[in-house]
Each structure stands twice: as C-alpha cells, then as structure tokens.
Design a protein around this motif. Structure first.
Motif, mmCIF file in Angstrom:
data_model
loop_
_atom_site.group_PDB
_atom_site.id
_atom_site.type_symbol
_atom_site.label_atom_id
_atom_site.label_comp_id
_atom_site.label_asym_id
_atom_site.label_seq_id
_atom_site.Cartn_x
_atom_site.Cartn_y
_atom_site.Cartn_z
ATOM 1 N N ILE A 38 -52.311 2.930 -44.862
ATOM 2 C CA ILE A 38 -51.603 4.318 -44.379
ATOM 3 C C ILE A 38 -50.100 4.489 -44.221
ATOM 4 O O ILE A 38 -50.079 3.516 -43.615
ATOM 5 N N LEU A 39 -49.909 5.726 -44.136
ATOM 6 C CA LEU A 39 -48.594 5.929 -44.330
ATOM 7 C C LEU A 39 -47.807 6.669 -42.974
ATOM 8 O O LEU A 39 -48.614 7.542 -42.998
ATOM 9 N N ILE A 40 -47.779 6.468 -41.785
ATOM 10 C CA ILE A 40 -47.505 7.306 -41.149
ATOM 11 C C ILE A 40 -45.079 8.159 -41.015
ATOM 12 O O ILE A 40 -44.983 6.960 -41.117
ATOM 13 N N ASP A 41 -45.615 9.622 -41.553
ATOM 14 C CA ASP A 41 -44.055 9.719 -41.740
ATOM 15 C C ASP A 41 -43.546 10.099 -39.816
ATOM 16 O O ASP A 41 -44.145 11.369 -39.665
ATOM 17 N N ALA A 42 -42.760 9.582 -39.565
ATOM 18 C CA ALA A 42 -42.231 9.944 -38.160
ATOM 19 C C ALA A 42 -41.150 10.542 -37.979
ATOM 20 O O ALA A 42 -40.237 10.109 -38.530
ATOM 21 N N ARG A 43 -41.088 11.317 -37.011
ATOM 22 C CA ARG A 43 -39.857 11.931 -36.506
ATOM 23 C C ARG A 43 -39.978 11.913 -34.799
ATOM 24 O O ARG A 43 -40.557 11.813 -34.006
ATOM 25 N N VAL A 44 -39.259 10.030 -34.471
ATOM 26 C CA VAL A 44 -38.449 10.353 -33.083
ATOM 27 C C VAL A 44 -37.411 11.017 -32.468
ATOM 28 O O VAL A 44 -36.426 11.121 -32.964
ATOM 29 N N ARG A 66 -56.026 -1.054 -43.567
ATOM 30 C CA ARG A 66 -55.354 -2.092 -44.333
ATOM 31 C C ARG A 66 -54.506 -2.932 -43.457
ATOM 32 O O ARG A 66 -53.983 -4.070 -43.483
ATOM 33 N N SER A 67 -53.479 -1.555 -43.812
ATOM 34 C CA SER A 67 -51.975 -1.606 -43.193
ATOM 35 C C SER A 67 -52.059 -0.306 -43.658
ATOM 36 O O SER A 67 -52.178 0.803 -43.646
ATOM 37 N N ILE A 68 -50.588 -0.456 -42.639
ATOM 38 C CA ILE A 68 -50.312 0.622 -41.972
ATOM 39 C C ILE A 68 -48.418 0.701 -41.959
ATOM 40 O O ILE A 68 -47.471 -0.287 -41.846
ATOM 41 N N SER A 69 -47.723 1.627 -43.194
ATOM 42 C CA SER A 69 -45.788 1.898 -42.937
ATOM 43 C C SER A 69 -45.497 2.617 -41.602
ATOM 44 O O SER A 69 -46.198 3.744 -41.857
ATOM 45 N N LEU A 70 -44.272 2.397 -41.707
ATOM 46 C CA LEU A 70 -43.615 4.218 -40.638
ATOM 47 C C LEU A 70 -42.509 3.822 -41.874
ATOM 48 O O LEU A 70 -42.002 3.046 -42.539
ATOM 49 N N ASN A 102 -46.121 -3.903 -35.931
ATOM 50 C CA ASN A 102 -46.277 -4.760 -37.253
ATOM 51 C C ASN A 102 -47.063 -4.058 -38.652
ATOM 52 O O ASN A 102 -47.490 -4.280 -38.920
ATOM 53 N N TYR A 103 -46.041 -3.505 -38.430
ATOM 54 C CA TYR A 103 -45.744 -2.254 -39.611
ATOM 55 C C TYR A 103 -45.517 -3.197 -40.780
ATOM 56 O O TYR A 103 -44.787 -4.317 -40.798
ATOM 57 N N SER A 104 -46.366 -2.440 -41.998
ATOM 58 C CA SER A 104 -46.522 -3.434 -43.363
ATOM 59 C C SER A 104 -44.975 -3.089 -44.051
ATOM 60 O O SER A 104 -44.262 -4.100 -44.683
ATOM 61 N N ASN A 121 -37.722 -5.601 -38.463
ATOM 62 C CA ASN A 121 -38.784 -6.418 -39.393
ATOM 63 C C ASN A 121 -39.213 -5.725 -40.719
ATOM 64 O O ASN A 121 -39.909 -4.871 -40.767
ATOM 65 N N ASN A 122 -39.522 -6.318 -42.043
ATOM 66 C CA ASN A 122 -40.116 -5.366 -42.714
ATOM 67 C C ASN A 122 -38.961 -4.611 -43.019
ATOM 68 O O ASN A 122 -39.707 -3.013 -44.116
ATOM 69 N N CYS A 123 -37.889 -4.014 -43.290
ATOM 70 C CA CYS A 123 -36.874 -2.988 -42.863
ATOM 71 C C CYS A 123 -36.734 -2.555 -44.656
ATOM 72 O O CYS A 123 -36.166 -3.298 -45.143
ATOM 73 N N VAL A 124 -37.418 -1.384 -44.899
ATOM 74 C CA VAL A 124 -36.412 -1.168 -45.936
ATOM 75 C C VAL A 124 -34.989 0.209 -46.320
ATOM 76 O O VAL A 124 -35.787 1.236 -45.051
#
Length: 285
Positions: A38-44, A66-70, A102-104, A121-124
């Motif tokens: 799953i991907l969360i496309d977020a605006r904070v 199974r996994s979550i990316s942000l 713990n985002y992937s 962590n796990n930053c792109v």
C-alpha cells in the motif's frame, strides 16, 4: 488530505476529528489491503493532518497490509534542522514519529537540507528539477534564461537544478536574517548581465519576504525594464497571501505538496502535481 493506493487503484477510507481533537480512520473495504503493498500519498499541513496520517497507517496495518510506503513531498519541520541549547530539533521530532511507523519507503521532494533525509529511515529523495524544467518551458521562450540563487543556503540546490535546465548563468543574491526576530535586511543582488528571463528558485515560500526583497533590487537594475522575473518554490505555503508576490513576479510556480490549486483560484498561481511513486507517468524526478 491523504490518498491511499494499491498499485494505481484508490482505496477509500472515512476519517473524522473528534471534538477532543483526536483523529479516527476506517478503511471502507479493508479486504483490498490484505497482503497488499500500500502507498499513502500524504499532505501534512498541520497537526491534524499528521494525526490522521498516523491513524490511517494504523488502520491499514490492522487491515492486513503486507507493506506500507509513504509519499510525503513536504516534510514537516524540515526548516528547523539546527539545534541550540534549550531549543527543539523539530525535524528530528517529526522524523522519529515517521520512523516509528516502519514504512518500507518514505518519499520526500526537494528537502530543505541534507539533515532531513539523514534522519528518515528508508528515505527516497526526489528532485524538483523536472518540474522546474517544465515550469520554465511553459513560462519562457527559452532565450536568455537565468536562475537566481536567493541565498547561500540554496546554492547546492540551484547548481544541481542547473544541470537539468538551460540557463546560461546563475545569478547570486544574499540577505541577512535576524534569527531572534526573523527580520530580513541587507539584501544584495549581482548585476544582471543583460536583458533576459530570470527565475528565482528555492524550496519553500512562507511569507515571501526574501523573494520580495530580491525583486525590489531586481527592479533597480538597468536591464530590469526589458527583462522578466519569475518565481519557483517547490513548497508554497504563502502565509501572507500572493498579492504582493504577483506585483513583483510575472509567473509563480509551485507544487501541490502543501498548497492546493483550488486554494488560489483567484490568481494565476501555477500548481504542478507532485510525483507519486507507482504511477505510470512521472511528474517529478
């Protein structure tokens, strides 16, 4: 507003803020999340947005993802990346909260400094170069295009962007900021080499004082009358509105990382959609 995707399929959810200020989220069809990436496309934009993001993440996990990316293009607290005795290192506060989820992968766009990706962590990290190149192509005729670096803190960014666009030169500006009061003084701008199309490029516009200060010096240059001045900021907060900025700039471009296009329907602000990982069309790089 946050959007949830499984591949390119949008997953609906309901959210509310209780009167006590607590967020609540429910996934409408939780089976769509089971054993999926799953991907969360977020605006904070505020703390309610952050609370909803955390609750949304928990709801997706409870649905069996199974996994979550942000995707978080504008990372909150990124400007507060220095610490003095007795002050908060705010960027680390937010980074710690994000790391606890713990985002992937955590995708961010044009961070204020190297401190932010170092803490996540796990930053792109995604560059805004592709969006800026598009903005330039849509607002200039590609003749005599120059980038203006607004201050020393923007130098690394602007020279990286200059590799991808077609300016013939980078013009430098500078200022002094009183860290206690926020007052801006001592603006300087290198002389314009000739007539042309000049674009100030930076990561964030909050009140716009830096850019209006540079614009006032630009107008005094002997080549200003035959030149055009535009502004690009990746993250447009525009806390003091856009009236004064549009008195000084012909075109202003930004992304939807913080502001939304319908926030400024009354003006010609050009809002470009951010890159979303997993889409077939790459809108930023």
């Amino acid at each position: 507003m946050h959007t949830v995707y499984q591949n390119n399929r949008r997953i609906d959810y309901a959210s509310l803020i209780f009167r006590g200020g607590e967020p609540h989220v429910e996934i409408v069809a939780p089976k769509l999340c089971e054993e999926e990436d799953i991907l969360i496309d977020a605006r904070v934009r505020n703390m309610n947005d952050l609370g909803t993001l955390l609750a949304l993440t928990n709801a997706i996990r409870n649905a069996g993802a199974r996994s979550i990316s942000l995707n978080l293009p504008y990372f909150p607290g990124a400007r507060q990346d220095r610490v003095t005795h007795g002050s908060a290192l705010t960027v680390k506060v937010f980074a710690d909260i994000i790391n606890q989820q713990n985002y992937s992968k955590v995708h961010i766009l044009d961070p204020h400094s190297d401190v932010t990706p170092a803490l996540i962590n796990n930053c792109v990290v995604h560059s805004s170069a592709g969006l800026i190149e598009r903005f330039i192509s849509e607002t200039t005729d590609d003749e005599n295009v120059y980038l203006i670096c607004p201050d020393a803190g923007a130098e690394k960014r602007i020279y990286e962007i200059a590799k991808h666009v077609k300016p013939t030169k980078v013009i430098h500006a500078s200022k002094h900021r009183n860290t206690s009061t926020g007052e801006l003084t001592g603006f300087k701008l290198e002389p314009l080499p000739c007539w042309g199309q000049y674009i100030i490029v930076d990561d964030i516009c909050d009140g716009g004082g830096t850019f209006n200060g540079i614009a006032s010096l630009f107008k005094q240059d002997k080549h200003a009358a035959t030149s055009r001045l535009n502004l690009w900021v990746t993250h447009g907060i525009f806390s003091r509105g856009l009236f004064e900025l549009f008195e000084n700039f012909s075109h202003i471009g930004t992304t939807d990382s913080w502001c939304q296009a319908n926030d400024y329907n009354e003006c010609a602000l050009e809002v470009y959609p951010c890159f979303r990982p997993g889409t077939s069309t790459v809108r930023g790089e």
